[in-house]
Design a protein around this motif. Sequence first.
Motif, PDB file in Angstrom:
ATOM      1  N   GLY A 207       0.810  -1.221   0.000  1.00 37.19           N
ATOM      2  CA  GLY A 207       0.000   0.000   0.000  1.00 37.19           C
ATOM      3  C   GLY A 207       0.835   1.258   0.000  1.00 37.19           C
ATOM      4  O   GLY A 207       0.306   2.346   0.212  1.00 37.19           O
ATOM      5  N   TRP A 208       2.158   1.110  -0.199  1.00 38.38           N
ATOM      6  CA  TRP A 208       3.100   2.229  -0.286  1.00 38.38           C
ATOM      7  C   TRP A 208       3.208   3.007   1.020  1.00 38.38           C
ATOM      8  O   TRP A 208       3.266   4.227   1.046  1.00 38.38           O
ATOM      9  N   VAL A 209       3.246   2.261   2.123  1.00 38.31           N
ATOM     10  CA  VAL A 209       3.489   2.846   3.436  1.00 38.31           C
ATOM     11  C   VAL A 209       4.905   2.459   3.853  1.00 38.31           C
ATOM     12  O   VAL A 209       5.244   1.281   3.940  1.00 38.31           O
ATOM     13  N   ALA A 210       5.738   3.471   4.092  1.00 41.21           N
ATOM     14  CA  ALA A 210       7.142   3.245   4.451  1.00 41.21           C
ATOM     15  C   ALA A 210       7.329   3.368   5.950  1.00 41.21           C
ATOM     16  O   ALA A 210       6.788   4.272   6.586  1.00 41.21           O
ATOM     17  N   THR A 211       8.113   2.442   6.518  1.00 45.78           N
ATOM     18  CA  THR A 211       8.438   2.468   7.942  1.00 45.78           C
ATOM     19  C   THR A 211       9.943   2.378   8.103  1.00 45.78           C
ATOM     20  O   THR A 211      10.580   1.478   7.553  1.00 45.78           O
ATOM     21  N   GLU A 212      10.510   3.320   8.845  1.00 44.34           N
ATOM     22  CA  GLU A 212      11.951   3.286   9.096  1.00 44.34           C
ATOM     23  C   GLU A 212      12.275   2.123  10.024  1.00 44.34           C
ATOM     24  O   GLU A 212      11.660   1.954  11.075  1.00 44.34           O
ATOM     25  N   ARG A 213      13.283   1.312   9.626  1.00 44.53           N
ATOM     26  CA  ARG A 213      13.625   0.123  10.394  1.00 44.53           C
ATOM     27  C   ARG A 213      15.030   0.147  10.982  1.00 44.53           C
ATOM     28  O   ARG A 213      15.340  -0.649  11.866  1.00 44.53           O
TER      29      ARG A 213
END
Length: 212
Positions: free
Chosen positions: A74-80
């Motif tokens: 869904g084109w949701v980015a999360t910094e990991r």
Amino acid sequence: MSVYRSINASDNRCVNLYPELIETKDGKDVGVLMGCPGTTRRLTLATTPVRGLIATPTIMYAVAGNKFYSVTTGWVATERGTLNGATGRVSMAYNGTQIMIVDGADGYTYTVSTTTFAEITDVDFPAAGGDTVVFLDTYFIINVVGTGRFMISAANDGTAWDALDFKTAEGAPDNLVAVATNHRQLYTFGANSTEVWINTGDSDFPFERVGN
């Protein structure tokens, strides 16, 4: 974009077009300008530039600047996680449970199930890291920067390395600059030469150079 080398031939710039010759010579025109596929902006990451991407069956991962991100369908980015460096190309490989990242200076792993990002701290991991990493037959494989060597990780574990688990591409005296895989073969690319290796299952070191 295509630009002719001589302005005497044409001083026009083609944006999102490329010239293609008509080889049949049946018509009056000698060529045609073909349109390039367009792109759609789906996501803008908080850091730049994008230094590498890798896709798994359900998630895409990106390194942008000094940050490591997961990106959903869904084109949701999360910094990991955070890398030590912020510039230059990175290489990534996936073994089904871990992502391994190298940038020519350091190495990192990301464990998908626990969303744990960490720098590789095994003392046997080369100090200069690797320029490229691939995964083949349970092993992460890197080229050792500034040498003719490539190293393999422990089976299915990018955090564990043995200083003796290496081989040297000796067909030419150049250093390795990259590794790649194709049809379960390992390609080791030197500055001026290429060698192909296969997994023979040897208990001391699994990969041997293809003789022919």
